[in-house]
Each structure stands twice: as structure tokens, then as C-alpha cells.
Design a protein around this motif. Structure first.
Motif, PDB file in Angstrom:
ATOM      1  N   ILE A   1       5.132   0.350  -2.302  1.00 60.75           N
ATOM      2  CA  ILE A   1       3.783  -0.639  -2.621  1.00 60.75           C
ATOM      3  C   ILE A   1       3.240  -1.043  -1.431  1.00 60.75           C
ATOM      4  O   ILE A   1       1.702  -1.434  -1.432  1.00 60.75           O
ATOM      5  CB  ILE A   1       4.930  -2.565  -3.020  1.00 60.75           C
ATOM      6  N   VAL A   2       4.214  -0.611  -0.168  1.00 57.67           N
ATOM      7  CA  VAL A   2       3.428  -1.656   1.093  1.00 57.67           C
ATOM      8  C   VAL A   2       2.275  -0.146   0.881  1.00 57.67           C
ATOM      9  O   VAL A   2       1.116  -0.804   1.168  1.00 57.67           O
ATOM     10  CB  VAL A   2       5.064  -0.813   2.490  1.00 57.67           C
ATOM     11  N   GLN A   3       2.335   1.133   0.867  1.00 52.75           N
ATOM     12  CA  GLN A   3       1.285   2.061   0.848  1.00 52.75           C
ATOM     13  C   GLN A   3      -0.135   1.314   0.287  1.00 52.75           C
ATOM     14  O   GLN A   3      -1.089   1.242   0.283  1.00 52.75           O
ATOM     15  CB  GLN A   3       1.585   3.229   0.233  1.00 52.75           C
ATOM     16  N   GLN A   4       0.426   0.746  -1.110  1.00 57.86           N
ATOM     17  CA  GLN A   4      -0.926   0.487  -1.879  1.00 57.86           C
ATOM     18  C   GLN A   4      -1.727  -0.684  -1.523  1.00 57.86           C
ATOM     19  O   GLN A   4      -2.794  -1.075  -1.731  1.00 57.86           O
ATOM     20  CB  GLN A   4      -0.368   0.094  -3.218  1.00 57.86           C
ATOM     21  N   LYS A   5      -0.832  -1.772  -0.659  1.00 60.80           N
ATOM     22  CA  LYS A   5      -1.420  -3.480  -0.456  1.00 60.80           C
ATOM     23  C   LYS A   5      -1.530  -3.283   0.731  1.00 60.80           C
ATOM     24  O   LYS A   5      -1.791  -4.463   1.233  1.00 60.80           O
ATOM     25  CB  LYS A   5      -0.079  -4.684  -0.564  1.00 60.80           C
ATOM     26  N   CYS A   6      -1.419  -2.781   2.010  1.00 53.52           N
ATOM     27  CA  CYS A   6      -1.909  -2.623   3.454  1.00 53.52           C
ATOM     28  C   CYS A   6      -2.678  -2.947   3.402  1.00 53.52           C
ATOM     29  O   CYS A   6      -3.200  -3.471   4.483  1.00 53.52           O
ATOM     30  CB  CYS A   6      -1.087  -1.569   4.113  1.00 53.52           C
TER      31      CYS A   6
ATOM     32  N   LYS B   1      14.337   0.494   4.386  1.00 56.21           N
ATOM     33  CA  LYS B   1      15.170  -0.295   4.636  1.00 56.21           C
ATOM     34  C   LYS B   1      14.031  -1.663   5.404  1.00 56.21           C
ATOM     35  O   LYS B   1      13.562  -2.827   5.508  1.00 56.21           O
ATOM     36  CB  LYS B   1      15.970  -0.275   5.831  1.00 56.21           C
ATOM     37  N   LYS B   2      13.459  -0.204   5.978  1.00 55.70           N
ATOM     38  CA  LYS B   2      11.558  -1.454   7.226  1.00 55.70           C
ATOM     39  C   LYS B   2      10.777  -1.216   5.815  1.00 55.70           C
ATOM     40  O   LYS B   2      10.301  -2.211   6.018  1.00 55.70           O
ATOM     41  CB  LYS B   2      11.261   0.081   7.904  1.00 55.70           C
ATOM     42  N   ALA B   3      10.328  -0.587   4.703  1.00 55.72           N
ATOM     43  CA  ALA B   3       9.485  -0.509   3.859  1.00 55.72           C
ATOM     44  C   ALA B   3       9.801  -2.164   3.024  1.00 55.72           C
ATOM     45  O   ALA B   3       9.298  -2.760   3.020  1.00 55.72           O
ATOM     46  CB  ALA B   3       9.368   0.408   3.111  1.00 55.72           C
ATOM     47  N   LYS B   4      11.132  -2.684   3.045  1.00 51.72           N
ATOM     48  CA  LYS B   4      11.505  -3.182   1.901  1.00 51.72           C
ATOM     49  C   LYS B   4      11.449  -4.428   3.195  1.00 51.72           C
ATOM     50  O   LYS B   4      10.399  -6.231   2.966  1.00 51.72           O
ATOM     51  CB  LYS B   4      12.611  -3.374   1.778  1.00 51.72           C
TER      52      LYS B   4
END
Length: 60
Positions: free
Chosen positions: A8-13, A45-48
Motif C-alpha cells: 500500500i505504501v509503495q503504491q500511494k507514496c 510495523k514501520k510500513a503500517k
């Protein structure tokens, strides 16, 4: 089923200033960049934490 926060972070960054997101989340920006650009270790955990910070920014 748990969310894949890394994906999710990779897609939304692309929609966020990740330096600011990392600062607000308390995650070292160079750690984030090392993961994103070089595939270095990065915990769910960091990604969350990054994901939740992004959500907070959107809501504010």
C-alpha cells in the motif's frame, strides 16, 4: 486477512511528500529510501506506521 502495508505504501507514496510522512511517523527517511530504492529490510510495523500517518494527513 491483514493488509499488506508495504504494498500500500509503495503504491500511494507518489501522492505524498514522504520526507514529511517519515518525520511525522518517527521513521528515518534514509531507512525508508533504502527500502524503496534498494530493497533493504523494512518491517510491516514501520510500513503500517507510515500508512497510518498518511491516513491522518488525509483526514486533517
Amino acid at each position: 486477512m491483514d493488509k499488506d502495508y508495504k504494498k500500500i505504501v509503495q503504491q500511494k507514496c507518489i501522492y505524498f511528500n514522504m520526507r514529511i510522512i517519515c518525520e511525522k511517523a518517527g521513521i528515518n527517511y534514509s531507512t525508508y529510501r533504502g527500502w524503496k530504492n534498494n530493497g533493504r529490510a523494512f518491517s510491516q510495523k514501520k510500513a503500517k506506521c507510515l500508512y497510518e500517518t498518511m491516513i491522518e494527513i488525509i483526514k486533517s
